[in-house]
Scaffold this active site. Sequence first.
Site, PDB file in Angstrom:
ATOM      1  N   GLY A 243       0.815  -1.206   0.000  1.00  0.00           N
ATOM      2  CA  GLY A 243       0.000   0.000   0.000  1.00  0.00           C
ATOM      3  C   GLY A 243       0.853   1.262   0.000  1.00  0.00           C
ATOM      4  O   GLY A 243       0.585   2.208  -0.752  1.00  0.00           O
ATOM      5  N   HIS A 293       6.704  -5.770   8.345  1.00  0.00           N
ATOM      6  CA  HIS A 293       6.060  -4.473   8.159  1.00  0.00           C
ATOM      7  C   HIS A 293       5.878  -3.703   9.459  1.00  0.00           C
ATOM      8  O   HIS A 293       5.896  -4.269  10.532  1.00  0.00           O
ATOM      9  CB  HIS A 293       4.692  -4.634   7.500  1.00  0.00           C
ATOM     10  CG  HIS A 293       4.773  -5.166   6.120  1.00  0.00           C
ATOM     11  ND1 HIS A 293       5.659  -4.694   5.187  1.00  0.00           N
ATOM     12  CD2 HIS A 293       4.065  -6.136   5.504  1.00  0.00           C
ATOM     13  CE1 HIS A 293       5.495  -5.358   4.062  1.00  0.00           C
ATOM     14  NE2 HIS A 293       4.544  -6.242   4.222  1.00  0.00           N
TER      15      HIS A 293
HETATM   16  N1  CTP Z   1      -3.608  -2.598   4.671  1.00  0.00           N
HETATM   17  C1  CTP Z   1      -3.977  -1.832   5.778  1.00  0.00           C
HETATM   18  N2  CTP Z   1      -4.682  -2.399   6.799  1.00  0.00           N
HETATM   19  C2  CTP Z   1      -5.009  -3.702   6.778  1.00  0.00           C
HETATM   20  C3  CTP Z   1      -4.635  -4.497   5.677  1.00  0.00           C
HETATM   21  C4  CTP Z   1      -3.931  -3.908   4.627  1.00  0.00           C
HETATM   22  O1  CTP Z   1      -3.665  -0.647   5.826  1.00  0.00           O
HETATM   23  N3  CTP Z   1      -5.717  -4.219   7.789  1.00  0.00           N
HETATM   24  C5  CTP Z   1      -2.908  -1.961   3.526  1.00  0.00           C
HETATM   25  C6  CTP Z   1      -1.391  -2.156   3.579  1.00  0.00           C
HETATM   26  O2  CTP Z   1      -0.770  -0.991   3.076  1.00  0.00           O
HETATM   27  C7  CTP Z   1      -1.174  -3.308   2.624  1.00  0.00           C
HETATM   28  C8  CTP Z   1      -2.270  -3.104   1.593  1.00  0.00           C
HETATM   29  O3  CTP Z   1      -3.363  -2.563   2.333  1.00  0.00           O
HETATM   30  O4  CTP Z   1       0.080  -3.279   1.977  1.00  0.00           O
HETATM   31  C9  CTP Z   1      -2.673  -4.387   0.887  1.00  0.00           C
HETATM   32  O5  CTP Z   1      -3.037  -5.344   1.854  1.00  0.00           O
HETATM   33  P1  CTP Z   1      -2.482  -6.830   1.831  1.00  0.00           P
HETATM   34  O6  CTP Z   1      -2.772  -7.444   0.533  1.00  0.00           O
HETATM   35  O7  CTP Z   1      -2.946  -7.484   3.048  1.00  0.00           O
HETATM   36  O8  CTP Z   1      -0.914  -6.621   1.967  1.00  0.00           O
HETATM   37  P2  CTP Z   1       0.021  -7.653   2.780  1.00  0.00           P
HETATM   38  O9  CTP Z   1       0.145  -8.879   1.974  1.00  0.00           O
HETATM   39  O10 CTP Z   1      -0.434  -7.798   4.185  1.00  0.00           O
HETATM   40  O11 CTP Z   1       1.355  -6.903   2.877  1.00  0.00           O
HETATM   41  P3  CTP Z   1       2.330  -6.611   1.684  1.00  0.00           P
HETATM   42  O12 CTP Z   1       1.703  -7.022   0.398  1.00  0.00           O
HETATM   43  O13 CTP Z   1       2.494  -5.144   1.787  1.00  0.00           O
HETATM   44  O14 CTP Z   1       3.542  -7.389   2.027  1.00  0.00           O
END
Ligand code: CTP
EC number: 2.4.3.-
Length: 319
Positions: A243, A293
């Site tokens: 994100g 993260h």
């Molecule tokens: N996000 C958030 N709050 C959550 C879940 C996700 O703010 N409860 C945001 C994060 O910036 C995240 C993005 O939404 O990178 C996409 O979510 P996700 O697909 O869950 O990313 P992850 O796989 O958890 O982490 P990343 O792909 O960044 O490694």
Amino acid sequence: GAEVVVNGSSSPAVVDRSNESIKHHIQPASAKWRHNQTLSLRIRKHILKFLDAEKDISVLKGTLKPGDIIHYIFDRDSTMNVSQNLYELLPRTSPLKNKHFRTCAIVGNSGVLLNSGCGQEIDTHSFVIRCNLAPVQEYARDVGLKTDLVTMNPSVIQRAFEDLVNATWREKLLQRLHSLNGSILWIPAFMARGGKERVEWVNELILKHRVSVQTAYPSLRLLHAVRGYWLTNKVHIKRPTTGLLMYTLATRFCDQIYLYGFWPFPLDQNQNPVKYHYYDSLKYGYTSQASPHTMPLEFKALKSLHEQGALKLTVGQCD
Ligand code: CTP
């Protein structure tokens, strides 16, 4: 150069109470928020000193050839060879070349989107970015359908598509890819060695079935550049989330940036439970020491930018 304060004491609304979701209280969507164009332009210029989204969004064909060896960014001792398939799928020119949009949506995957009714609003933006192939059809009312760019961490193949163990899962992934309908599919292929086979499977599927997507594979320098930018702004993130990467890239080609589904907390602002993802039963892992993260820290920075009008965060219902 002027420095943008994203994590300093100038953030007025942060009241230090023990409850995270109260601490991060954000005005409802309808409350007054005004885009700060001067600040947005200043941020764009500053980020351009670290990276150029047009270039760093993808490695181009001209810069690699089959057989070239790449060291994984997080596993420097592990290498991969550029396969014929990967080479075929590298874009010749940047998918963002000369692209410019008035408003962009970046849709994170937090469960805070459920019952938000934000789908329509999200779809009105000129460019919509989504993360990790998150499903949209079944959640259209809350998350919308329009997708101009979607990211795909290789781990998604394991988490959401059972590592393609049988024809049913392969078909499911294929359908999802077909539904992207020509949009940009952004695959961080060079980050961690764990994704090696998964990236190859997806590449093969796309070529074999002539799936209409514009594949993009982020540059080797993107991650460090993004981290560097935020570090100079005193945001000490370990490894930027998808994100945050998307926001940082979007500042280059979007005049106004609207964030939805960013809420890394287990309770919403009214103390109701919030799912980690709007579409599955994955649990919160970001608080554990092992997680690479630092989502709440990122959120704090984004919230501060929201308060200054550089971006707009929506963490409740849309009108
Ligand atoms: N996000 C958030 N709050 C959550 C879940 C996700 O703010 N409860 C945001 C994060 O910036 C995240 C993005 O939404 O990178 C996409 O979510 P996700 O697909 O869950 O990313 P992850 O796989 O958890 O982490 P990343 O792909 O960044 O490694």
